[in-house]
Design a protein around this motif. Structure first.
Motif, PDB file in Angstrom:
ATOM      1  N   MET A   1      44.279  43.228  62.688  1.00  0.00           N
ATOM      2  CA  MET A   1      44.371  44.297  61.670  1.00  0.00           C
ATOM      3  C   MET A   1      43.042  45.075  61.636  1.00  0.00           C
ATOM      4  N   SER A   2      43.116  46.407  61.567  1.00  0.00           N
ATOM      5  CA  SER A   2      41.864  47.170  61.539  1.00  0.00           C
ATOM      6  C   SER A   2      41.271  47.117  60.130  1.00  0.00           C
ATOM      7  N   SER A   3      39.940  47.249  60.057  1.00  0.00           N
ATOM      8  CA  SER A   3      39.306  47.218  58.742  1.00  0.00           C
ATOM      9  C   SER A   3      39.518  48.565  58.059  1.00  0.00           C
ATOM     10  N   PRO A   4      39.484  48.573  56.721  1.00  0.00           N
ATOM     11  CA  PRO A   4      39.731  49.842  56.017  1.00  0.00           C
ATOM     12  C   PRO A   4      38.642  50.859  56.353  1.00  0.00           C
ATOM     13  N   PRO A   5      38.994  52.153  56.391  1.00  0.00           N
ATOM     14  CA  PRO A   5      37.980  53.151  56.747  1.00  0.00           C
ATOM     15  C   PRO A   5      36.906  53.272  55.671  1.00  0.00           C
ATOM     16  N   ASN A   6      35.705  53.568  56.131  1.00  0.00           N
ATOM     17  CA  ASN A   6      34.590  53.800  55.217  1.00  0.00           C
ATOM     18  C   ASN A   6      34.253  55.291  55.264  1.00  0.00           C
ATOM     19  N   PRO A   7      34.384  56.004  54.136  1.00  0.00           N
ATOM     20  CA  PRO A   7      34.155  57.454  54.174  1.00  0.00           C
ATOM     21  C   PRO A   7      32.685  57.848  54.289  1.00  0.00           C
ATOM     22  N   VAL A   8      31.777  56.886  54.095  1.00  0.00           N
ATOM     23  CA  VAL A   8      30.352  57.234  53.977  1.00  0.00           C
ATOM     24  C   VAL A   8      29.771  57.617  55.335  1.00  0.00           C
ATOM     25  N   VAL A   9      29.255  58.843  55.392  1.00  0.00           N
ATOM     26  CA  VAL A   9      28.609  59.322  56.614  1.00  0.00           C
ATOM     27  C   VAL A   9      27.113  59.086  56.459  1.00  0.00           C
ATOM     28  N   ALA A  10      26.588  58.154  57.257  1.00  0.00           N
ATOM     29  CA  ALA A  10      25.159  57.801  57.152  1.00  0.00           C
ATOM     30  C   ALA A  10      24.749  57.036  58.402  1.00  0.00           C
ATOM     31  N   PRO A  11      23.459  57.060  58.715  1.00  0.00           N
ATOM     32  CA  PRO A  11      22.977  56.297  59.868  1.00  0.00           C
ATOM     33  C   PRO A  11      23.223  54.794  59.672  1.00  0.00           C
ATOM     34  N   SER A  12      23.222  54.077  60.792  1.00  0.00           N
ATOM     35  CA  SER A  12      23.597  52.654  60.735  1.00  0.00           C
ATOM     36  C   SER A  12      22.639  51.843  59.848  1.00  0.00           C
ATOM     37  N   HIS A  13      21.345  52.241  59.772  1.00  0.00           N
ATOM     38  CA  HIS A  13      20.437  51.423  58.954  1.00  0.00           C
ATOM     39  C   HIS A  13      20.785  51.531  57.468  1.00  0.00           C
ATOM     40  N   CYS A  58      32.149  52.277  45.032  1.00  0.00           N
ATOM     41  CA  CYS A  58      31.071  53.174  45.499  1.00  0.00           C
ATOM     42  C   CYS A  58      31.602  54.127  46.562  1.00  0.00           C
ATOM     43  N   GLN A  59      32.444  53.604  47.444  1.00  0.00           N
ATOM     44  CA  GLN A  59      32.990  54.471  48.496  1.00  0.00           C
ATOM     45  C   GLN A  59      33.906  55.535  47.897  1.00  0.00           C
ATOM     46  N   PHE A  60      34.633  55.153  46.849  1.00  0.00           N
ATOM     47  CA  PHE A  60      35.460  56.148  46.160  1.00  0.00           C
ATOM     48  C   PHE A  60      34.588  57.219  45.494  1.00  0.00           C
ATOM     49  N   VAL A  61      33.527  56.776  44.833  1.00  0.00           N
ATOM     50  CA  VAL A  61      32.619  57.715  44.153  1.00  0.00           C
ATOM     51  C   VAL A  61      32.041  58.695  45.172  1.00  0.00           C
ATOM     52  N   TYR A  62      31.644  58.170  46.317  1.00  0.00           N
ATOM     53  CA  TYR A  62      31.104  59.022  47.390  1.00  0.00           C
ATOM     54  C   TYR A  62      32.163  60.036  47.837  1.00  0.00           C
ATOM     55  N   LEU A  64      34.790  61.103  46.296  1.00  0.00           N
ATOM     56  CA  LEU A  64      35.076  62.061  45.224  1.00  0.00           C
ATOM     57  C   LEU A  64      33.965  63.107  45.124  1.00  0.00           C
ATOM     58  N   ALA A  65      32.725  62.641  45.235  1.00  0.00           N
ATOM     59  CA  ALA A  65      31.586  63.580  45.164  1.00  0.00           C
ATOM     60  C   ALA A  65      31.649  64.559  46.329  1.00  0.00           C
ATOM     61  N   ARG A  66      32.050  64.082  47.497  1.00  0.00           N
ATOM     62  CA  ARG A  66      32.200  64.984  48.638  1.00  0.00           C
ATOM     63  C   ARG A  66      33.340  65.973  48.392  1.00  0.00           C
ATOM     64  N   ALA A  67      34.471  65.467  47.886  1.00  0.00           N
ATOM     65  CA  ALA A  67      35.654  66.318  47.686  1.00  0.00           C
ATOM     66  C   ALA A  67      35.372  67.429  46.688  1.00  0.00           C
ATOM     67  N   THR A  68      34.571  67.111  45.677  1.00  0.00           N
ATOM     68  CA  THR A  68      34.307  68.097  44.625  1.00  0.00           C
ATOM     69  C   THR A  68      33.064  68.929  44.924  1.00  0.00           C
ATOM     70  N   GLY A  69      32.396  68.625  46.022  1.00  0.00           N
ATOM     71  CA  GLY A  69      31.187  69.376  46.370  1.00  0.00           C
ATOM     72  C   GLY A  69      30.069  69.178  45.356  1.00  0.00           C
ATOM     73  N   ALA A  70      30.049  68.019  44.708  1.00  0.00           N
ATOM     74  CA  ALA A  70      29.076  67.790  43.622  1.00  0.00           C
ATOM     75  C   ALA A  70      27.640  67.968  44.114  1.00  0.00           C
ATOM     76  N   ARG A  71      26.857  68.691  43.334  1.00  0.00           N
ATOM     77  CA  ARG A  71      25.430  68.895  43.638  1.00  0.00           C
ATOM     78  C   ARG A  71      24.558  68.275  42.571  1.00  0.00           C
ATOM     79  N   ASN A  72      25.014  68.305  41.349  1.00  0.00           N
ATOM     80  CA  ASN A  72      24.212  67.734  40.270  1.00  0.00           C
ATOM     81  C   ASN A  72      24.992  66.624  39.582  1.00  0.00           C
ATOM     82  N   VAL A  73      24.382  65.456  39.618  1.00  0.00           N
ATOM     83  CA  VAL A  73      25.058  64.243  39.171  1.00  0.00           C
ATOM     84  C   VAL A  73      24.133  63.499  38.216  1.00  0.00           C
ATOM     85  N   ALA A  74      24.706  62.918  37.161  1.00  0.00           N
ATOM     86  CA  ALA A  74      23.928  62.004  36.315  1.00  0.00           C
ATOM     87  C   ALA A  74      24.494  60.605  36.479  1.00  0.00           C
TER      88      ALA A  74
END
Ligand code: SAM
Length: 224
Positions: A1-13, A58-62, A64-74
């Motif tokens: 079974m494949s692992s669930p996708p991770n939406p986070v785009v970031a370097p491996s470190h 956290c992956q959902f929050v990420y 969602l922030a990408r989908a909404t184009g969020a720039r300012n977050v508290a």
């Protein structure tokens, strides 16, 4: 079974750092029993604990922030800065994909030792992708969020229950129409968050609300 996708785009470190921090947080939480003491004792107990937002949340929050184009977050409640890393990555990517400009994650932590540790993890993630997008306000957020808050696209509430509604009320005048409010543990802590949830769900206050079925619940509300 494949692992669930991770939406986070970031370097491996950074991805490895996040995996490591979530693992440490989960191990700590598994060892914590139900706390039955005083509020001061609770702060003492939590001073060396991550209590990070779960990795899938956290992956959902990420995402969602990408989908909404969020720039300012508290971020209401930062601890060791795990969810902050996701938010900073999302804000940075949103800035890049929409032609530059400004954007910030306002992080909030009252414990100096926790703030220091958060800074260290952000440094490990890197200046370019994380640290430069974070404005850490150290101290009681009911003071530190009183000034210099930009118009907000997204608010993440992951905090001791008594502070949650006062914090939201402080930020509401800064929330743009369509801003999203996320509240962690909205099922498991529904009783403790009763006033906050009643406020969000009262039609007079102009939110639409949805309880996402993550473990212990994650409330997603939109300010109309
Ligand atoms: C659940 S943790 C946040 C976890 C973080 N969002 C993450 O995913 O890594 C909540 C944090 O809020 C902090 N806190 C509680 N009351 C606060 C206040 N009045 N002002 C600032 N920080 C506060 C606590 O010290 C704790 O570290």
């Amino acid at each position: 079974m494949s692992s669930p996708p991770n939406p986070v785009v970031a370097p491996s470190h950074i991805l490895a750092l996040l995996d490591r921090l979530h693992k440490e947080s989960t191990t700590q939480e598994a060892a914590l029993g139900t706390y039955l003491g005083t509020p001061d004792g609770f702060d003492d107990l939590m001073r060396d604990k991550f209590i990070a937002l779960d990795q899938d949340k956290c992956q959902f929050v990420y995402q969602l922030a990408r989908a909404t184009g969020a720039r300012n977050v508290a971020e209401v409640g930062t601890s060791f800065g795990v969810s902050t890393i996701y938010l900073a990555l999302a804000v940075g990517s949103n800035i890049k994909t929409s032609g530059g400009g400004e954007g910030t994650v306002i992080a909030t932590e009252k414990e100096a030792t926790k703030a220091e540790k958060a800074r260290r993890y952000w440094k490990e993630a890197g200046e370019e992708l994380v640290t430069r997008h974070v404005d850490l306000r150290e101290g009681d957020l009911l003071e530190t969020l009183k000034e210099n808050v930009p118009i907000l696209d997204l608010v993440l509430i992951d905090i001791w229950a008594p502070v949650a509604l006062p914090a939201l009320k402080l930020l509401e005048p800064k929330m743009r129409s369509g801003a999203v409010v996320l509240v962690d543990n909205s099922i498991s802590s529904a009783a403790r968050y009763a006033e906050l949830l009643a406020h969000l769900r009262s039609p007079a206050n102009g939110y639409t609300n949805l309880t996402l079925p993550y473990s212990k619940g994650l409330e997603m509300s939109i300010k109309l």
